[in-house]
Design a protein around this motif. Sequence first.
Motif, short mmCIF file in Angstrom:
data_model
loop_
_atom_site.label_atom_id
_atom_site.label_comp_id
_atom_site.label_asym_id
_atom_site.label_seq_id
_atom_site.Cartn_x
_atom_site.Cartn_y
_atom_site.Cartn_z
N LEU A 160 0.76 -1.19 -0.50
CA LEU A 160 -0.15 -0.03 -0.24
C LEU A 160 0.63 1.73 -0.07
CD1 LEU A 160 -2.74 -0.96 2.31
CD2 LEU A 160 -2.90 -0.33 0.22
N LYS A 161 2.10 0.97 0.72
CA LYS A 161 2.99 2.55 0.83
C LYS A 161 3.30 2.57 -0.46
CE LYS A 161 4.10 2.35 5.36
NZ LYS A 161 5.06 2.01 6.78
N GLY A 162 3.63 1.76 -0.91
CA GLY A 162 3.76 1.44 -2.98
C GLY A 162 3.58 2.48 -3.63
N VAL A 163 2.30 2.16 -3.51
CA VAL A 163 1.39 2.82 -4.89
C VAL A 163 0.63 3.85 -4.19
CG1 VAL A 163 0.93 -0.25 -5.66
CG2 VAL A 163 -0.52 1.37 -4.06
N HIS A 164 0.27 3.75 -2.58
CA HIS A 164 0.07 4.99 -2.25
C HIS A 164 0.25 6.42 -2.67
CE1 HIS A 164 -1.60 7.59 1.13
NE2 HIS A 164 -2.93 7.91 0.12
N ALA A 165 1.45 6.70 -2.80
CA ALA A 165 1.88 8.00 -3.16
C ALA A 165 1.27 8.22 -4.59
CB ALA A 165 3.55 7.84 -3.61
N GLY A 166 1.59 6.88 -6.03
CA GLY A 166 1.61 7.27 -6.91
C GLY A 166 0.38 6.93 -7.62
N ILE A 167 -0.87 7.07 -6.54
CA ILE A 167 -1.83 6.32 -6.79
C ILE A 167 -2.65 8.35 -6.43
CG2 ILE A 167 -4.37 6.45 -5.89
CD1 ILE A 167 -3.52 3.65 -6.04
N ASN A 168 -2.10 8.99 -5.54
CA ASN A 168 -2.10 10.14 -5.22
C ASN A 168 -1.54 11.29 -5.78
OD1 ASN A 168 -4.45 10.42 -2.71
ND2 ASN A 168 -2.92 10.25 -1.50
N SER A 169 -0.50 10.89 -6.63
CA SER A 169 0.42 11.85 -7.48
C SER A 169 -0.70 11.68 -8.72
CB SER A 169 1.42 11.00 -7.99
OG SER A 169 1.73 12.06 -8.78
N PHE A 170 -1.41 10.91 -9.01
CA PHE A 170 -1.98 10.85 -10.51
C PHE A 170 -3.91 11.74 -9.65
CE2 PHE A 170 -5.85 9.33 -12.20
CZ PHE A 170 -5.76 8.99 -13.78
N LEU A 171 -3.89 11.81 -8.85
CA LEU A 171 -5.45 12.34 -8.63
C LEU A 171 -5.12 13.80 -8.71
CD1 LEU A 171 -6.76 9.35 -5.38
CD2 LEU A 171 -7.56 9.63 -7.59
#
Length: 626
Positions: free
Chosen positions: A347-358
């Motif tokens: 989750l930590k690994g993808v959390h930043a990427g998802i929020n960057s997209f959003l």
Amino acid sequence: FQSTTTNFTYFFIFFSNNPKQKVQFKPDKIKTLSMKEIKFSLVYRDMWQASGKYVPRKDQLEQIAPLIIEMGCFSRVETNGGASEQVNLLFGENPNESVRAFTKPFNKVGIQTHMLDRGLNGLRMNPVPADVRELMYKVKKAQGVDITRIFCGLNDTRNIIPSIKWAKAAGMIPQATLCITYSEIHTAEYYINMAEELIAAGAEEICLKDMAGIGRPVTLGKIVKAIKTSHPEIIVQYHGHAGPGFSMASMLEVAKAGVDYLDVAMEPLSWGMVHPDIISVQAMLKDAGFKVPEINMNAYMKARKMTQSFIDDFLGYFIDERNKYMSSLLVGCGLPGGMMGSLMADLKGVHAGINSFLKSNNQPELSEDELLVKLFDEVKYIWPKLGYPPLVTPFSQYVKNIALLNVMFIIKGQPRWSMIDKNSWDMILGKAGKLPGALDPEIIALAEKNKFEFFAGNPQDNYPNELPKFIAEMKANKWDRGKDDEELFEFAMHEKQYREFKSGEAKKRFDQELETAIKEKYAKSNVKLPEIKKMIYPNAEPVISMATGKVLWELDFSDRSIEPAHGKLMHENEIICTIQTKYGFEAIQSFCNGRLVGIEKKQGELIRKGETICYIERAKEREKRA
């Protein structure tokens, strides 16, 4: 006389010479002739796996074993298996030495040791050739492991039955396992029939592995009662994680139904995503009228303190705080406690990427908790469509991976199922075993679109024997096959990790990972790098370079030369390395007898005067820890 505190009925026969004598029953005066005895197993390996990423080192296991014995309440201890031996390799430690060291004290006092065995997958996440699986039992028996808990993540008995035969041939006790989950097809009858098949195949024990703790208490009681009624000689053990909160009720129900052993944990690694604590379980069973062993509380407190010291040493940097808490959210998604550590890391690994997209699309960002809920909901949605694979390693990871990718793609406005990894496809296609339920037509259509073929044969047939290949390579590399072929087994079971262990790459990567974890923890504090290094190597002293130049661990100047392995023995005044300066060579000598526990500079790397080359742990410090 029907007891009011247990589920036993006692029959009394009175003999008298006087046929007219009346017998008056006074239940409160009747002494119980016997009580059902419940024994405890400490799942010391699983306590760590359900908490975080790593397990204790060999020297730490050697320290804790005498205290576990001193507690006096454990008939069994889970010492190894599953991911723990692979984890040893990841931080640069030989798992064979670790297993032998941990099992030895228990063997001496008659406490049975048991391991976790993934059936077709052996000790890893993917299928294992038959000859490697068979060798595993010979090796583990020789290393002091008494019982192997054999499970298949799909509950396909074809993946368990060969292991039962190999384990018995090696002299181990085969404990065949039912992976417990909750669905419309995973009924009491489903598991009772599975147990009957495994017992007929030679299983001497049955384990109910409630890996997510979502088994419903009454249903679990029905399963145990059916097994004990038909096969009173079969030992039954229950293993249930605390996560969703059913575990204490489940333990009481299976105890009433006749269970023989309960898996328990102890502080500071009990409850949360782990297992109930021995103190609470014992108190509950005592009140219910069962015969249970007493706990040496002085030893419990010492073991508790020592386990906390392992957390403080380095293991705590890889334990997610949320794994210390129970969560009713698990009732719906059914994810197991043992994978929560890896889940949080993902989750930590993808959390930043998802929020960057959003953020780039002017959409509100998600908190980690919001993302976690989305993931749990997605697991709950896709699980039936994937044929209800019990959510246990490795299939829990596959389902979680698919769900996580789906969440990412859906957030980005793309279709669900846009990406499925190969291992997950192998599960879907039947290459690892038969799925318990039917695949959704949507998944079948997707497989056909990709021109994938479904497999209905024996899963083991997909993975031919490989030992001759590994034997030949070990001979060519002049690698020792080890006592009882244990090094051969380790190489064949964990090929990639074993190579990195042998080269020293695993230890270097772990040291870097630990340093990063410590830096992240103290990022907002005033702790400086030297203090962080001291946290990594608390019992070691730095070796300082007295000159500026190039570090030469080996004087042949070869590009292939590498720094020494972690733990290399050094004697006082022995040359550690040489610094090639502008004016010549400066030898760096050891200031004590000890071992190298941290290498700061690689072969050929520039070092400046006053910088640390490596760390040495004095021999007396290691003796104290041992």
